[in-house]
Scaffold this motif. Sequence first.
Motif, PDB file in Angstrom:
ATOM      1  N   LEU A  60       0.821  -1.216   0.000  1.00 56.11           N
ATOM      2  CA  LEU A  60       0.000   0.000   0.000  1.00 56.11           C
ATOM      3  C   LEU A  60       0.851   1.261   0.000  1.00 56.11           C
ATOM      4  N   GLY A  61       1.992   1.223   0.642  1.00 53.91           N
ATOM      5  CA  GLY A  61       2.838   2.410   0.723  1.00 53.91           C
ATOM      6  C   GLY A  61       3.983   2.186   1.685  1.00 53.91           C
ATOM      7  N   LYS A  62       4.766   3.252   1.893  1.00 56.26           N
ATOM      8  CA  LYS A  62       5.950   3.170   2.746  1.00 56.26           C
ATOM      9  C   LYS A  62       6.056   4.407   3.627  1.00 56.26           C
ATOM     10  N   PHE A  63       6.767   4.233   4.739  1.00 51.74           N
ATOM     11  CA  PHE A  63       7.180   5.352   5.580  1.00 51.74           C
ATOM     12  C   PHE A  63       8.713   5.352   5.558  1.00 51.74           C
ATOM     13  N   TYR A  64       9.333   6.498   5.321  1.00 54.68           N
ATOM     14  CA  TYR A  64      10.787   6.463   5.150  1.00 54.68           C
ATOM     15  C   TYR A  64      11.424   7.842   5.292  1.00 54.68           C
ATOM     16  N   TYR A  65      12.724   7.808   5.623  1.00 57.55           N
ATOM     17  CA  TYR A  65      13.618   8.940   5.393  1.00 57.55           C
ATOM     18  C   TYR A  65      14.194   8.794   3.993  1.00 57.55           C
ATOM     19  N   GLN A  66      14.573   7.549   3.665  1.00 58.31           N
ATOM     20  CA  GLN A  66      15.032   7.192   2.322  1.00 58.31           C
ATOM     21  C   GLN A  66      14.151   6.046   1.830  1.00 58.31           C
ATOM     22  N   ASN A  67      13.676   6.164   0.609  1.00 56.62           N
ATOM     23  CA  ASN A  67      12.768   5.153   0.074  1.00 56.62           C
ATOM     24  C   ASN A  67      13.547   3.912  -0.346  1.00 56.62           C
ATOM     25  N   ARG A  68      14.049   3.194   0.668  1.00 55.42           N
ATOM     26  CA  ARG A  68      14.846   2.006   0.416  1.00 55.42           C
ATOM     27  C   ARG A  68      14.199   0.806   1.093  1.00 55.42           C
ATOM     28  N   SER A  69      14.063  -0.284   0.322  1.00 55.25           N
ATOM     29  CA  SER A  69      13.576  -1.551   0.860  1.00 55.25           C
ATOM     30  C   SER A  69      14.589  -2.642   0.542  1.00 55.25           C
ATOM     31  N   PHE A  70      14.785  -3.529   1.472  1.00 54.27           N
ATOM     32  CA  PHE A  70      15.806  -4.576   1.341  1.00 54.27           C
ATOM     33  C   PHE A  70      15.301  -5.721   0.468  1.00 54.27           C
ATOM     34  N   VAL A  71      16.171  -6.233  -0.417  1.00 54.86           N
ATOM     35  CA  VAL A  71      15.871  -7.449  -1.170  1.00 54.86           C
ATOM     36  C   VAL A  71      17.002  -8.454  -0.958  1.00 54.86           C
ATOM     37  N   LYS A  72      16.681  -9.722  -1.091  1.00 53.16           N
ATOM     38  CA  LYS A  72      17.682 -10.777  -0.992  1.00 53.16           C
ATOM     39  C   LYS A  72      18.294 -11.033  -2.364  1.00 53.16           C
ATOM     40  N   TYR A  73      19.436 -11.720  -2.363  1.00 52.00           N
ATOM     41  CA  TYR A  73      20.125 -12.010  -3.617  1.00 52.00           C
ATOM     42  C   TYR A  73      19.214 -12.791  -4.562  1.00 52.00           C
ATOM     43  N   GLU A  74      18.414 -13.708  -4.000  1.00 52.07           N
ATOM     44  CA  GLU A  74      17.527 -14.522  -4.828  1.00 52.07           C
ATOM     45  C   GLU A  74      16.450 -13.693  -5.520  1.00 52.07           C
ATOM     46  N   GLU A  75      16.204 -12.476  -5.011  1.00 51.33           N
ATOM     47  CA  GLU A  75      15.172 -11.613  -5.585  1.00 51.33           C
ATOM     48  C   GLU A  75      15.722 -10.697  -6.679  1.00 51.33           C
TER      49      GLU A  75
END
Length: 773
Positions: A60-75
């Motif tokens: 739906l959305g994000k809360f952030y100082y920086q719009n960064r989301s973590f992904v794994k290597y497999e992703e």
Amino acid sequence: MNKKPLIIFWSVFLIGILLVVFFFAGVSKGTFGFMPSFEELENPQSSLATEVYSSDSILLGKFYYQNRSFVKYEELSPYLVDALIATEDVRYKEHSGVDIRGLMRVLKGLATGNKNAGGGSTISQQLAKMLFPREHFKNKLDIVFRKFREWVIAVNLERSYTKEEILTMYFNKYDFLNLAVGIKSAANVYFNTTPDSLKIEQAAMLVGMAKNSSYYNPLRRPELTLERRNVVLSQMVKYDYLSSQQYDSLKNTPLGIDYQKVDHKRGMAPYFREYLRTSLTANKPQREHYPTYAYQRFVEDSLEWENNPFYGWCNKNQKADSTPYNIYKDGLKIYTTLDSRMQKYAEEAVSEHLGLDLQKAFDREKEKHRNPPFSDDLSNEDVEHNMELSMKRSERYRVLRKKGLSLDSIREVFKTPIKMKIFTWTGERDTLFSPNDSMLYYKGFLRVGFMSMVPQTGEVRAYVGGPNYKHFMYDMVTKGKRQVGSTIKPFLYTLAMKEGLSPCDKVPNIPQTFILPDGTPWASRNSTSKKTGEMVTLRWGLAHSVNNISGWVLKQTTPESVVAMAHKMGVISRMDPVPSIFLGTSEISVYEMVGAYGTFADKGVYIKPRFIEKIEDSKGNIIAQSIPQKREVMSEKTAYLMTNLLQGVVQRGTGIRARLKYGLNNPIGGKTGTTQNHSDGWFMGVTPELVSGVWVGAEDRAIHFEEIRLGQGANMALPIWALYMQKVYADKQLNIYQGNFEKPRGMILNLNCDDSSDTKNKDLKQSEEEDFF
């Protein structure tokens, strides 16, 4: 043989070796500038956005100082990995952080003046720069020392992490501009996809941006970005990650940008997301922080703090390091109860009714008024006073006062036209408006509050706090409160059912007189003469919202009992225990009303509306989970009798439009509400598996429809609910039950009331218009 030169040579050589060793040892210890500790290398700090998900796993959305989301290597798409290695560090899998062969190539290029010799920084060194950014340098020597530090950090990174982990950290850390920090955000912002679904040319463009994202910005310099993308593709051909045929096919394809602007004011459920943000980060209420007139708000916030684990959750809970959680950088995942499909249907229903129908009718009516959009029952002086108050409540006014401007100067500012974008139901429009013009313009728009909930679990499935969050940021679901009109009457009728009366019991339809505390008599008054003086059933009385019948029911109990019942059913707003309570002058939120009406569908059990299912930390550990808060308010029999009464409203009463116009013929209970001067229109809809509430009205109660035909709850609010339910029922994947309310086991009671003298469907207009206090 003279051994002296040999001794000198080896001495200088060994001393040089020792100096290099001591130098790098000093670099490692931070002698020549900051060096991260082992713990910092093992746990590099990154600001990760908190992600908000619907119950059907839609972001739906994000809360952030920086719009960064973590992904794994497999992703990660394998194209991303191949493109990065081919372009930035072709020997990545062979070196240990510093590529000596690459450095020799750079030195040779400097010596020969070959600018195309390539760079010497490995992927690990580039990551070191991102994890520990360069500080301000006073001279070139500082830059040299920094380079050596990067070498050491890169080698330490290679020791601490696998090659795959370093690549993953690189893609998670890089800032791709336009609020796209990290590859997950970049894939969504530029291509509306996920990292694992990126095509070859898309991956090549993003890797190409890594050279200098400010220069290779696809939104500002698409031609340069395209050239850089093709350079990356050619590098992939050079190192056998791509065939020449593939390159020839791809190099002529456009960038294919599908830009998704990052803006918390846009996207699905913005009012809901803002409610979550403010609720989770709330501080413990302190009386001194509330104005004198806001004591009730302080009381309500204090109750939330004590009884709602998620209200102020960030300040109530601590991480392992004893610091509070921060939703802007801790990378939490908040799984909400909202259903993205039902939310979409609710937003569509609001747009369809308000945008295509109701607002146009309202505008046509106001064209004839003296001071549109204000009603003609206001004088010119009243309108001026209203606008003056609106000016003083605005943020612009507060800023100007803080700058020391006088009231007269501020008034002049508010009269001066400026360029601005304004809201219309067909899209934003550029115009030249003064702040006064803007305030008046937005006052003319009808607002809305809508919430839909599963009564058995309290899970809120849809939440619309207004027509458009960007332009109408005040939330009319949880924050705003308005008079509820006749939607309050079921609280009163509940007491009658609880005391042994039934929907088919008949009472006299005559005025009921009450003596007020000051000795003044006050009598109920109907808005219609229909069946006046006759004996009518309670079911008929509620269906047509007849005040005489409500007055009779109130005489069997007390106003204090009505208030107590409403509070048991979840209403926390202030309600005055006076005889006129059944007229609905109390101001209550949509949130409270939906929770209260859920009690009828949940067999007499009140359950507090829930917005959050669980919260996970950045590693996927569940750190908070919702527990339903329930209490039994009435017997199952009483609740069933109330659903029967509410069904009468839709079958033959003020809510009949749901059947006749919208074709909703399954078992449905409901209640319309209309306040004085038609300032507020309400509809509460109750089905076995879904309870929803709608309020519609203007920002200012002095702005309203003049005729009850347009201004009643059946016309203002009911259509939004009906359109929503049509869409919900049409979506078979939702599998919303359309059968009967479950009858209590062993209950024997005839609820087929003899209302045969009623005019049934042929007097739709009159039936609806009886809902008025």
